[in-house]
Design an enzyme around this catalytic site. Structure first.
Site, PDB file in Angstrom:
ATOM      1  N   GLU A  42      10.841  -8.545  -0.849  1.00 60.58           N
ATOM      2  CA  GLU A  42      10.265  -9.148   0.345  1.00 60.58           C
ATOM      3  C   GLU A  42      11.316 -10.068   0.879  1.00 60.58           C
ATOM      4  OE1 GLU A  42       6.656 -10.363  -0.674  1.00 60.58           O
ATOM      5  OE2 GLU A  42       6.241 -11.896   1.030  1.00 60.58           O
ATOM      6  N   ASP A  71       1.126  -6.254   3.347  1.00 59.63           N
ATOM      7  CA  ASP A  71       1.272  -7.710   3.174  1.00 59.63           C
ATOM      8  C   ASP A  71       0.398  -8.540   4.090  1.00 59.63           C
ATOM      9  OD1 ASP A  71       3.728  -9.061   1.989  1.00 59.63           O
ATOM     10  OD2 ASP A  71       3.174 -10.090   3.900  1.00 59.63           O
TER      11      ASP A  71
END
Ligand code: IMP
Length: 188
Positions: A42, A71
């Site tokens: 991430e 996300d």
């Protein structure tokens, strides 16, 4: 219709709840998908689209086949959009109780829940972002739930996501809206 070699896209996530809610939506729109559990890299950004694109690249590089990843972020108006792109970190650290505490008795409970879906097949990458507006409840409500479900009430509803049955949540969620945008492009 874009198809992977054995016909099914991989929905890559470490969070099975996302897939469980995405599956009926995608299936209903004619997209074959299977779950692949993985914790993806991430990148740090305030922008969900930037984060999800990088995750999709990472997922494609690991699997070598077409993928979608998701996300999400809960953006609270009175907290200047916090926790937003940091929603997962906030949940792990201060939790739902911490977010409620930050809001305190603030009368402005407006928030939006956003979902970003990215597709990557090695040569083409696409991103789809959608949101649902709503309110943060005064206290957690509802039992069978995950994440921020107990405190998010979408506009036009009086129940939190956690108080809804699966069909009602799926019918109103940020995830469904982003998946619909993806499927419209993918199925063509
Ligand atoms: P992530 O970074 O995409 O995993 O999502 C940010 C945070 O929002 C995570 O803590 C998720 O558990 C939470 N989240 C995402 N979608 C939902 C939802 O539909 N309901 C409740 N929480 C969610």
């Amino acid at each position: 219709m874009r198809r992977s070699s054995d016909g099914a896209l991989r929905f890559v996530s470490s969070n099975r709840h996302k897939y469980d809610e995405a599956l009926p939506v995608l299936r209903g729109l004619g997209v074959r998908v299977e779950y692949e559990r993985a914790r993806l890299q991430e990148v740090q950004s305030d922008d969900l689209a930037v984060i999800v694109r990088a995750k999709a690249r990472d997922a494609y590089c690991r699997l070598g086949r077409p993928v979608i990843v998701e996300d999400d972020g809960l953006f609270v108006e009175a907290l200047s959009g916090f926790p937003g792109a940091y929603s997962s970190h906030a949940l792990r650290t201060i939790g739902v109780a911490g977010v409620l505490k930050l809001l305190g008795g603030n009368g402005d409970r407006r928030a939006k829940f956003s979902a970003a879906i990215a597709y990557d097949d090695g040569s083409e990458g696409r991103t789809f972002v959608a949101s649902v507006r709503g309110m943060i409840s005064e206290a957690p409500r509802g039992e069978k739930s995950w994440g921020y479900d107990p405190v998010f009430v979408p506009d036009g509803q009086d129940k939190t996501f956690a108080e809804m049955g699966p069909d009602q949540k799926i019918g109103t969620s940020h995830r469904t809206r982003a998946l619909e945008a993806f499927a419209e492009w993918y199925v063509g």
